[in-house]
Design a protein around this motif. Structure first.
Motif, PDB file in Angstrom:
ATOM      1  N   VAL A  37      46.816  37.866  50.110  1.00  0.00           N
ATOM      2  CA  VAL A  37      46.113  39.144  50.177  1.00  0.00           C
ATOM      3  C   VAL A  37      46.596  40.002  48.989  1.00  0.00           C
ATOM      4  O   VAL A  37      47.797  40.350  49.012  1.00  0.00           O
ATOM      5  N   ILE A  38      45.853  40.576  48.391  1.00  0.00           N
ATOM      6  CA  ILE A  38      46.130  41.354  47.316  1.00  0.00           C
ATOM      7  C   ILE A  38      45.501  42.757  47.330  1.00  0.00           C
ATOM      8  O   ILE A  38      44.117  42.722  47.480  1.00  0.00           O
ATOM      9  N   ASP A  39      46.084  43.802  47.511  1.00  0.00           N
ATOM     10  CA  ASP A  39      45.628  45.208  47.894  1.00  0.00           C
ATOM     11  C   ASP A  39      45.963  46.121  46.497  1.00  0.00           C
ATOM     12  O   ASP A  39      46.816  46.185  46.038  1.00  0.00           O
ATOM     13  N   VAL A  40      44.683  46.823  46.110  1.00  0.00           N
ATOM     14  CA  VAL A  40      44.830  47.424  44.733  1.00  0.00           C
ATOM     15  C   VAL A  40      44.833  48.978  45.471  1.00  0.00           C
ATOM     16  O   VAL A  40      43.829  49.617  46.263  1.00  0.00           O
ATOM     17  N   ASN A  41      45.650  49.943  44.617  1.00  0.00           N
ATOM     18  CA  ASN A  41      45.712  51.142  45.114  1.00  0.00           C
ATOM     19  C   ASN A  41      45.767  51.859  43.914  1.00  0.00           C
ATOM     20  O   ASN A  41      46.541  51.532  43.086  1.00  0.00           O
TER      21      ASN A  41
ATOM     22  N   LEU B  25      39.914  47.915  36.779  1.00  0.00           N
ATOM     23  CA  LEU B  25      39.942  47.180  35.485  1.00  0.00           C
ATOM     24  C   LEU B  25      41.402  46.836  35.109  1.00  0.00           C
ATOM     25  O   LEU B  25      41.734  45.667  34.767  1.00  0.00           O
ATOM     26  N   GLU B  26      42.405  47.865  35.212  1.00  0.00           N
ATOM     27  CA  GLU B  26      43.831  47.202  34.987  1.00  0.00           C
ATOM     28  C   GLU B  26      44.262  46.334  36.098  1.00  0.00           C
ATOM     29  O   GLU B  26      45.028  45.329  35.627  1.00  0.00           O
ATOM     30  N   ALA B  27      43.831  46.629  37.144  1.00  0.00           N
ATOM     31  CA  ALA B  27      44.109  45.405  38.336  1.00  0.00           C
ATOM     32  C   ALA B  27      43.541  44.076  38.098  1.00  0.00           C
ATOM     33  O   ALA B  27      44.147  42.979  38.434  1.00  0.00           O
TER      34      ALA B  27
ATOM     35  N   VAL C   5      40.889  39.643  47.358  1.00  0.00           N
ATOM     36  CA  VAL C   5      41.544  40.878  46.542  1.00  0.00           C
ATOM     37  C   VAL C   5      40.558  41.851  47.160  1.00  0.00           C
ATOM     38  O   VAL C   5      39.615  41.791  47.312  1.00  0.00           O
ATOM     39  N   ASP C   6      41.331  43.200  47.502  1.00  0.00           N
ATOM     40  CA  ASP C   6      41.029  44.305  47.956  1.00  0.00           C
ATOM     41  C   ASP C   6      40.904  45.169  46.732  1.00  0.00           C
ATOM     42  O   ASP C   6      41.813  46.144  46.904  1.00  0.00           O
TER      43      ASP C   6
ATOM     44  N   GLY D 167      34.091  45.664  49.588  1.00  0.00           N
ATOM     45  CA  GLY D 167      34.834  45.657  48.512  1.00  0.00           C
ATOM     46  C   GLY D 167      35.878  44.643  48.218  1.00  0.00           C
ATOM     47  O   GLY D 167      36.766  44.800  47.420  1.00  0.00           O
ATOM     48  N   LEU D 168      35.644  43.202  48.958  1.00  0.00           N
ATOM     49  CA  LEU D 168      36.419  42.111  49.124  1.00  0.00           C
ATOM     50  C   LEU D 168      35.921  41.342  48.131  1.00  0.00           C
ATOM     51  O   LEU D 168      34.910  40.959  48.033  1.00  0.00           O
ATOM     52  N   VAL D 169      36.845  40.524  47.387  1.00  0.00           N
ATOM     53  CA  VAL D 169      36.582  39.505  46.397  1.00  0.00           C
ATOM     54  C   VAL D 169      37.329  38.408  46.970  1.00  0.00           C
ATOM     55  O   VAL D 169      38.406  38.119  46.981  1.00  0.00           O
TER      56      VAL D 169
END
Length: 557
Positions: free
Chosen positions: A249-253, A272-274, A293-294, A331-333
């Motif tokens: 699991v990868i969470d973007v903040n 975009l950076e993530a 990926v969240d 919003g999950l990929v």
């Protein structure tokens, strides 16, 4: 690796077989990875020897996955002995080049084998391709010969050394320097570069220095950073990468990134950076399997499409062939990545012996004591802290005994330890405090007939009025002189045993002579006072016996 394995068990219920590959865990062989057609029980049988190749490294809970569809990779070609036909890499876009390579391989390959033309074969000459094919055929011949001479389980073929694999897989036209740490590696790399006609402008050098080559070039720091859960982004956002047994699991903040004018712009730039950093982390950590990926929630449909397109472009150079699913409403990929070897965390880390890799320690259980045992503990507490009348002392509370299986926690706070020490000292002082027995407590104790513990050393007795003693004690009670004086003052009589004859004597015979004289004088004074109506003379006053009667005595022993 290619091994000679033995079939240990065939399970048609899961359409697979387990083979012994020489490790502590059995290898998993699925029916789709077995050469031949038909039922599983007809293709493989227990105790059968098979040539298998490891396609997935073993994990902490699972053994290696193996296949009988062996493939031998080379510099430009991949030999598949159990397949047929010729396939060309999709990354070779030129139709003319694809036709040229396919015609060259079709002429030189032996019948009954399959060939895959790799991307590195683009632009190579016929002689170089033929040399690579001959090397692969020789390796396969050695594998078949060794399988007939050894007993399972046994290793038949191992891929080339790490220097060979690195130059074969990673050395492209973008690489301009190779640094090795030993003279042997220098000559080995030089030989490979010359035989493969790799970039002539490539610089080959030997590392010099006392430090390791990885420490000198900062590779150890990069490895430590790649093992961290948190990954910082340039704008101030960050990623959380957590791997479990089932998936990663990868969470973007967004973090501290607040420089954009609007919230939508902040979310779009952070995502975009993530995207670029996630593609890099997947290759760097060698993460395989299912990945979720969240991304930060996006309301604009255009932004969602832009993120997915950018994600596809970022993952395109990855040789593990990741496959991206669609973006869900949350919003999950979802994406999958082919597992190749062990991940970075599996190589450089191990499970914590305390928490077993969970990151949490189980708290000790403090269960409630059953009601019956609690009642027994309360009764025992009452017997230990006895007080006449059956009531606990003032300021003293009954404490419940802990259950035998209940463990006490150790208090590590200094203030708490000091408070407990003072409480224990205060409790001891209260326990050692003498117990005073008054008329009511003694009367109640004698009437109830309760057992009195041996606490004579700490019990403080008060003098008992003769009326109470006469009423509650038997005839065997022998009074002392103070009791006699009290009886005389009250005008009563008391019986006592005679020391000589044992008969009851009048009270006057037991009185001392001085007391009798004083009483006679007092009687004469009373008569005279009645006649003259005056006060009683001073010489006729009664002796003060109240001080003796009210004086407290302490028993010992």
């Amino acid at each position: 690796d290619i091994l000679l394995a033995r079939v240990e068990n065939v399970l048609p219920s899961i359409d697979a077989a387990f083979v012994n590959v020489g490790s502590d865990k059995m290898g998993f062989l699925h029916a789709s990875d077995i050469v031949g057609k038909g039922a599983l029980n007809e293709i493989v049988k227990p105790k059968q020897n098979l040539i298998v190749q490891v396609v997935k490294e073993p994990t902490s809970n699972k053994g290696p996955r193996v296949t009988t569809l062996v493939s031998l990779p080379g510099r430009f070609l991949v030999l598949m002995p159990h397949e047929k036909g010729i396939n060309v890499s999709k990354k070779i876009s030129s139709a003319k080049e694809r036709a040229r390579l396919k015609s060259i391989v079709s002429v030189m390959k032996p019948p009954g084998v399959g060939i895959i033309i790799r991307t590195e074969a683009e632009g190579q000459s016929e002689a170089e391709i033929q040399e690579d094919l001959e090397l692969l055929l020789e390796n396969w011949h050695n594998v078949v010969t060794a399988a007939d001479t050894v007993n399972p389980p046994n290793l038949l073929y191992r891929d080339q050394d790490i220097l060979y694999k690195v130059i074969r897989e990673a050395c492209t036209t973008e690489i301009n320097e190779i640094v090795v740490d030993t003279p042997f590696a220098y000559h080995r790399a030089q030989q490979l570069l010359q035989s493969w006609n790799i970039n002539q402008d490539l610089t080959l050098s030997v590392h010099k220095g006392n430090e390791s080559i990885l420490i000198a070039h900062g590779i150890d720091k990069e490895i430590r950073n790649a093992l961290q859960t948190k990954v910082n982004l340039p704008s101030g956002g960050y990623l959380f990468v957590q791997t479990t047994e089932a998936l990663t699991v990868i969470d973007v903040n967004s973090g501290k990134f607040v420089s954009s004018a609007t919230q939508e712009e902040t979310i779009r730039k952070t995502n975009l950076e993530a995207v670029a950093e996630i593609a890099r982390q997947l290759r760097l950590r060698n993460i395989g399997g299912m990945i979720i990926v969240d991304f930060i929630d996006m309301d604009n449909r255009v932004d969602k499409i832009a993120i997915l397109e950018q994600f596809e472009l970022a993952l395109e150079p990855d040789k593990s062939n990741p496959q991206i699913g669609q973006l869900s409403d949350l919003g999950l990929v979802e994406l999958t990545r082919h597992r190749q070897g062990q991940s970075l965390s599996e190589i450089f880390t191990k499970k914590c012996p305390t928490c077993a890799g969970t990151g949490r320690v189980l708290e000790e259980f403090n269960f409630v004591v059953p009601p019956q045992e609690a009642e027994m503990a309360a009764k025992m507490q009452k017997l230990q802290h006895f007080k006449p009348g059956g009531k606990p002392q003032q300021g003293q509370q009954m404490q419940q005994r802990p259950h035998p299986q209940q463990q006490r926690k150790i208090a590590t706070t200094p203030a708490l330890n000091a408070a407990n020490a003072q409480k224990i000292a205060r409790t001891k002082q209260e326990e050692e405090k003498p117990v005073e027995l008054n008329d009511e407590s003694l009367k109640q104790h004698l009437q109830e007939g309760t057992y009195l513990p041996n606490i004579a050393k700490v019990v403080k007795f008060s003098s008992v009025p003769p009326e109470t003693a006469k009423k509650n004690l038997g005839e065997d009670f022998t009074p002392d002189v103070f009791t006699v004086l009290k009886e005389i003052e009250a005008g009563g009589e008391i019986k006592a045993d005679s020391a000589q004859s044992g008969e009851q004597q009048p009270v006057e015979q037991m009185k001392p002579q001085e007391v009798q004289k004083e009483e006679k004088a007092a009687g004469q004074d009373k008569k005279q006072a009645r006649k003259i109506g005056g006060r009683r003379p001073q010489s006729g006053r009664r002796p003060k016996t109240g001080s003796k009667t009210g004086k407290e005595t302490r028993t010992e022993g």
